[in-house]
Scaffold this motif. Structure first.
Motif, PDB file in Angstrom:
ATOM      1  N   ARG A 138       0.792  -1.179   0.091  1.00  0.00           N
ATOM      2  CA  ARG A 138      -0.029   0.011   0.042  1.00  0.00           C
ATOM      3  C   ARG A 138       0.986   1.259  -0.140  1.00  0.00           C
ATOM      4  O   ARG A 138       1.884   1.486   1.026  1.00  0.00           O
ATOM      5  N   ASP A 139       0.933   2.214  -0.776  1.00  0.00           N
ATOM      6  CA  ASP A 139       1.757   3.172  -1.038  1.00  0.00           C
ATOM      7  C   ASP A 139       3.145   2.880  -1.006  1.00  0.00           C
ATOM      8  O   ASP A 139       3.922   3.403  -0.466  1.00  0.00           O
ATOM      9  N   GLY A 140       3.326   1.798  -1.872  1.00  0.00           N
ATOM     10  CA  GLY A 140       4.800   1.141  -1.971  1.00  0.00           C
ATOM     11  C   GLY A 140       5.597   0.362  -0.711  1.00  0.00           C
ATOM     12  O   GLY A 140       6.536  -0.112  -0.878  1.00  0.00           O
ATOM     13  N   GLU A 141       4.425   0.293   0.214  1.00  0.00           N
ATOM     14  CA  GLU A 141       5.082  -0.318   1.608  1.00  0.00           C
ATOM     15  C   GLU A 141       4.525  -1.641   1.827  1.00  0.00           C
ATOM     16  O   GLU A 141       3.119  -1.747   1.613  1.00  0.00           O
ATOM     17  N   LEU A 142       5.379  -2.553   2.131  1.00  0.00           N
ATOM     18  CA  LEU A 142       4.640  -4.140   2.224  1.00  0.00           C
ATOM     19  C   LEU A 142       3.754  -4.093   3.526  1.00  0.00           C
ATOM     20  O   LEU A 142       4.113  -3.397   4.500  1.00  0.00           O
ATOM     21  N   LEU A 143       2.596  -4.816   3.270  1.00  0.00           N
ATOM     22  CA  LEU A 143       1.845  -4.976   4.391  1.00  0.00           C
ATOM     23  C   LEU A 143       1.794  -6.180   5.015  1.00  0.00           C
ATOM     24  O   LEU A 143       2.157  -7.426   4.407  1.00  0.00           O
ATOM     25  N   LEU A 144       1.695  -6.318   6.572  1.00  0.00           N
ATOM     26  CA  LEU A 144       1.897  -7.657   6.992  1.00  0.00           C
ATOM     27  C   LEU A 144       0.263  -8.421   7.160  1.00  0.00           C
ATOM     28  O   LEU A 144      -0.574  -7.597   6.829  1.00  0.00           O
ATOM     29  N   ALA A 145       0.288  -9.717   7.110  1.00  0.00           N
ATOM     30  CA  ALA A 145      -0.923 -10.291   7.576  1.00  0.00           C
ATOM     31  C   ALA A 145      -1.782  -9.786   8.379  1.00  0.00           C
ATOM     32  O   ALA A 145      -3.177  -9.629   8.141  1.00  0.00           O
ATOM     33  N   ASP A 146      -1.661  -9.344   9.546  1.00  0.00           N
ATOM     34  CA  ASP A 146      -2.525  -8.766  10.602  1.00  0.00           C
ATOM     35  C   ASP A 146      -2.620  -7.243  10.419  1.00  0.00           C
ATOM     36  O   ASP A 146      -3.032  -6.471  11.357  1.00  0.00           O
ATOM     37  N   ASP A 147      -2.018  -6.683   9.458  1.00  0.00           N
ATOM     38  CA  ASP A 147      -2.228  -5.083   9.225  1.00  0.00           C
ATOM     39  C   ASP A 147      -3.571  -4.795   8.850  1.00  0.00           C
ATOM     40  O   ASP A 147      -4.020  -5.423   7.839  1.00  0.00           O
ATOM     41  N   PRO A 148      -4.306  -3.786   9.398  1.00  0.00           N
ATOM     42  CA  PRO A 148      -5.527  -3.316   9.154  1.00  0.00           C
ATOM     43  C   PRO A 148      -5.604  -2.761   7.588  1.00  0.00           C
ATOM     44  O   PRO A 148      -4.991  -1.968   7.450  1.00  0.00           O
ATOM     45  N   VAL A 149      -6.533  -3.113   6.954  1.00  0.00           N
ATOM     46  CA  VAL A 149      -6.776  -2.424   5.722  1.00  0.00           C
ATOM     47  C   VAL A 149      -8.258  -1.601   5.713  1.00  0.00           C
ATOM     48  O   VAL A 149      -9.381  -2.406   6.299  1.00  0.00           O
ATOM     49  N   ASP A 150      -8.264  -0.514   5.382  1.00  0.00           N
ATOM     50  CA  ASP A 150      -9.798   0.534   5.591  1.00  0.00           C
ATOM     51  C   ASP A 150     -10.447   0.373   4.193  1.00  0.00           C
ATOM     52  O   ASP A 150      -9.666   0.059   3.090  1.00  0.00           O
ATOM     53  N   GLU A 151     -11.635   0.450   4.161  1.00  0.00           N
ATOM     54  CA  GLU A 151     -12.392   0.923   3.093  1.00  0.00           C
ATOM     55  C   GLU A 151     -11.615   2.020   2.392  1.00  0.00           C
ATOM     56  O   GLU A 151     -11.102   2.834   3.086  1.00  0.00           O
ATOM     57  N   ASP A 152     -11.606   2.016   0.872  1.00  0.00           N
ATOM     58  CA  ASP A 152     -10.999   3.160   0.299  1.00  0.00           C
ATOM     59  C   ASP A 152      -9.499   2.857   0.103  1.00  0.00           C
ATOM     60  O   ASP A 152      -8.802   3.645  -0.867  1.00  0.00           O
ATOM     61  N   ASP A 153      -8.879   2.048   0.591  1.00  0.00           N
ATOM     62  CA  ASP A 153      -7.389   1.803   0.545  1.00  0.00           C
ATOM     63  C   ASP A 153      -7.321   0.833  -0.945  1.00  0.00           C
ATOM     64  O   ASP A 153      -8.123   0.056  -1.275  1.00  0.00           O
ATOM     65  N   VAL A 154      -6.147   1.294  -1.492  1.00  0.00           N
ATOM     66  CA  VAL A 154      -5.905   0.711  -2.743  1.00  0.00           C
ATOM     67  C   VAL A 154      -4.540  -0.258  -2.510  1.00  0.00           C
ATOM     68  O   VAL A 154      -3.373   0.525  -2.046  1.00  0.00           O
ATOM     69  N   LEU A 155      -4.786  -1.395  -2.834  1.00  0.00           N
ATOM     70  CA  LEU A 155      -3.712  -2.301  -2.651  1.00  0.00           C
ATOM     71  C   LEU A 155      -3.116  -2.830  -3.925  1.00  0.00           C
ATOM     72  O   LEU A 155      -3.759  -3.116  -4.982  1.00  0.00           O
ATOM     73  N   ARG A 156      -1.752  -3.111  -4.006  1.00  0.00           N
ATOM     74  CA  ARG A 156      -1.276  -3.909  -5.241  1.00  0.00           C
ATOM     75  C   ARG A 156      -0.672  -4.933  -4.734  1.00  0.00           C
ATOM     76  O   ARG A 156       0.115  -5.479  -3.688  1.00  0.00           O
ATOM     77  N   ALA A 157      -1.262  -6.395  -5.462  1.00  0.00           N
ATOM     78  CA  ALA A 157      -0.624  -7.401  -4.924  1.00  0.00           C
ATOM     79  C   ALA A 157       0.742  -7.979  -6.138  1.00  0.00           C
ATOM     80  O   ALA A 157       0.757  -7.712  -7.148  1.00  0.00           O
ATOM     81  N   THR A 158       1.748  -8.581  -5.574  1.00  0.00           N
ATOM     82  CA  THR A 158       2.799  -9.030  -6.340  1.00  0.00           C
ATOM     83  C   THR A 158       2.766 -10.592  -6.055  1.00  0.00           C
ATOM     84  O   THR A 158       2.854 -11.003  -4.925  1.00  0.00           O
ATOM     85  N   SER A 159       2.798 -11.152  -6.863  1.00  0.00           N
ATOM     86  CA  SER A 159       2.626 -12.985  -6.860  1.00  0.00           C
ATOM     87  C   SER A 159       4.383 -13.345  -6.717  1.00  0.00           C
ATOM     88  O   SER A 159       4.933 -12.670  -7.377  1.00  0.00           O
ATOM     89  N   ILE A 160       4.257 -14.251  -6.089  1.00  0.00           N
ATOM     90  CA  ILE A 160       5.930 -14.495  -5.993  1.00  0.00           C
ATOM     91  C   ILE A 160       6.076 -15.876  -6.642  1.00  0.00           C
ATOM     92  O   ILE A 160       7.222 -16.212  -7.029  1.00  0.00           O
ATOM     93  N   VAL A 161       5.100 -16.243  -7.431  1.00  0.00           N
ATOM     94  CA  VAL A 161       5.104 -17.226  -8.286  1.00  0.00           C
ATOM     95  C   VAL A 161       5.766 -16.895  -9.810  1.00  0.00           C
ATOM     96  O   VAL A 161       5.619 -15.974 -10.038  1.00  0.00           O
ATOM     97  N   HIS A 162       6.775 -17.868 -10.445  1.00  0.00           N
ATOM     98  CA  HIS A 162       7.251 -17.504 -11.604  1.00  0.00           C
ATOM     99  C   HIS A 162       7.073 -18.861 -12.218  1.00  0.00           C
ATOM    100  O   HIS A 162       6.603 -19.951 -12.032  1.00  0.00           O
ATOM    101  N   GLY A 163       7.229 -18.694 -13.674  1.00  0.00           N
ATOM    102  CA  GLY A 163       7.008 -19.924 -14.592  1.00  0.00           C
ATOM    103  C   GLY A 163       8.219 -20.751 -14.596  1.00  0.00           C
ATOM    104  O   GLY A 163       9.218 -20.533 -13.742  1.00  0.00           O
ATOM    105  N   GLY A 164       8.189 -21.785 -15.364  1.00  0.00           N
ATOM    106  CA  GLY A 164       9.353 -22.711 -15.675  1.00  0.00           C
ATOM    107  C   GLY A 164       9.758 -23.738 -14.408  1.00  0.00           C
ATOM    108  O   GLY A 164       9.312 -24.148 -13.676  1.00  0.00           O
TER     109      GLY A 164
END
Ligand code: SF4
Ligand SMILES: [Zn+2]
Ligand SMILES: [Zn+2]
Lengths: 63, 300
Positions: A37-63
């Motif tokens: 969120r805003d470039g900072e990694l979130l923890l599993a127990d971090d609260p996320v509010d309505e209106d927050d915009v999150l970006r997901a990065t998958s750790i998975v790769h092909g091959g």
């Protein structure tokens, strides 16, 4: 609503909660997804509010 | 309620799922780098004066690998090698990312393409059957990397394989009932005909590796390889990922369990002496043709 941008361009929305609750609700494995969120990694127990915009990065790769 | 970094109290950005240790960005990075350094030492991966060819795809793992190796105080030279498989709509961006990283680190990137080694791009080789993408890609990439590493006079090849890849490989050997591989060499390089391969991230999870990339702003948005859907290990990876979530440490247990098994079995020297040379290209192999040449013959 919380907005979650997935790596493939998909956008998912859901209600507020902790990050872990949100990922499980969206049927995503919290081990395989890192979320920032805003470039900072979130923890599993971090609260996320309505209106927050999150970006997901998958750790998975092909091959 | 969320608490801070165990070392400095700042907002934590990473929790180790096994130990529950909490880290701010700075202390997470230091912890991650120390983990890589300790794996390098434990498995004696690098000796003074080594020339290490680093496989750099431009993706997440290899980007983190090269960055950390450059940061650690190693008495060794790093030579990044980028293989261009020839995958339309995907590779150009990752190659650009690789070149940018090398510029930033002051290293010269050596490029080698599938066209250089067999006259065709991966897209051309797969025109009949895209389902084999990852096995063709992997076999030829290994060949390209070996060849380029020898050309630059490297003494070793480093790849970005992490703990997840290792655990998946162990499990896949069991799932295939491949006893030779289950009991075969692992994390050692008994065969002197090949350039030794090292995997400095072999004790770091994929999650930690990608988190390191994000915390240090090393990762850019890159397209996915269009052949990912044919990846061999997708099912195993998904299953293991679920287990790792519900039971953190599972992957480490698989890999250390495998190490213990091999230690119990002891060295089996007979298998090494069977190595000969490929009739077509001279690469070491235990068959008439090496894996790459056998594959190219089949695709002709
Ligand atoms: S997903 Fe498969 S085809 Fe694509 S780069 Fe990885 S191994 Fe090669
Ligand atoms: Zn700290
Ligand atoms: Zn050959």
């Amino acid at each position: 609503m919380v907005t979650l941008h997935l790596p493939d361009g998909q956008i998912l929305t859901t209600h507020a909660g902790t990050l872990e609750e949100i990922l499980l609700r969206l049927d995503l494995n919290p081990y395989e997804i890192l979320v920032t969120r805003d470039g900072e990694l979130l923890l599993a127990d971090d609260p996320v509010d309505e209106d927050d915009v999150l970006r997901a990065t998958s750790i998975v790769h092909g091959g | 309620m969320t608490t801070g970094c165990g070392s400095c109290g700042k907002k934590a950005v990473y929790v180790d799922p096994v130990t529950k240790q909490r880290f701010c960005g700075e202390h997470f990075s230091a912890w991650f780098e120390a983990g890589v350094a300790s794996a390098i030492e434990k498995y004696r991966m690098i000796e003074p004066g080594d020339r290490i060819a680093v496989g750099l795809s431009g993706g997440k793992d290899s980007t983190v690998l090269l960055t950390v190796l450059a940061k650690l105080d190693l008495d060794a030279e790093l030579i990044p090698i980028t293989v261009d498989e020839g995958i339309g709509g995907y590779r150009d961006d990752t190659i650009l990312a690789a070149t940018r990283l090398c510029d930033k680190l002051g290293l010269a990137d050596k490029l080698v393409s599938f066209t250089d080694i067999c006259g065709k791009t991966l897209d051309e080789l797969l025109s009949n059957d895209p389902r084999q993408a990852c096995s063709v890609c992997g076999t030829l990439r290994r060949r390209a990397l070996n060849q380029a590493a020898r050309e630059v006079g490297a003494t070793k090849i480093a790849t970005g394989h992490c703990l997840d890849d290792e655990a998946q490989s162990v499990l896949m050997n069991y799932l295939r009932g491949d006893v030779t591989r289950v009991t075969g060499s692992f994390q050692t390089n008994a065969d002197t005909l090949f350039l030794p391969r090292i995997k400095p991230l072999c004790r770091s999870t994929e999650r930690e590796t990608v988190a390191y990339g994000l915390v240090n702003h090393l990762l850019t948005d890159l397209p996915e390889c269009p052949y990912t859907k044919y990846a061999l290990r997708a099912g195993v990876r998904r299953g293991l990922g679920k287990l790792e979530y519900t039971t953190p440490g599972t992957m480490m247990n698989i890999v250390t369990g495998q190490e213990k098994l091999l230690a119990k079995l002891g060295p089996r020297e007979g298998e090494i002496t069977m190595m000969g040379r490929c009739e077509l290209c001279g690469e070491p192999t235990s068959h008439r043709l090496c894996a790459a040449c056998a594959l190219l013959e089949k695709l002709k």
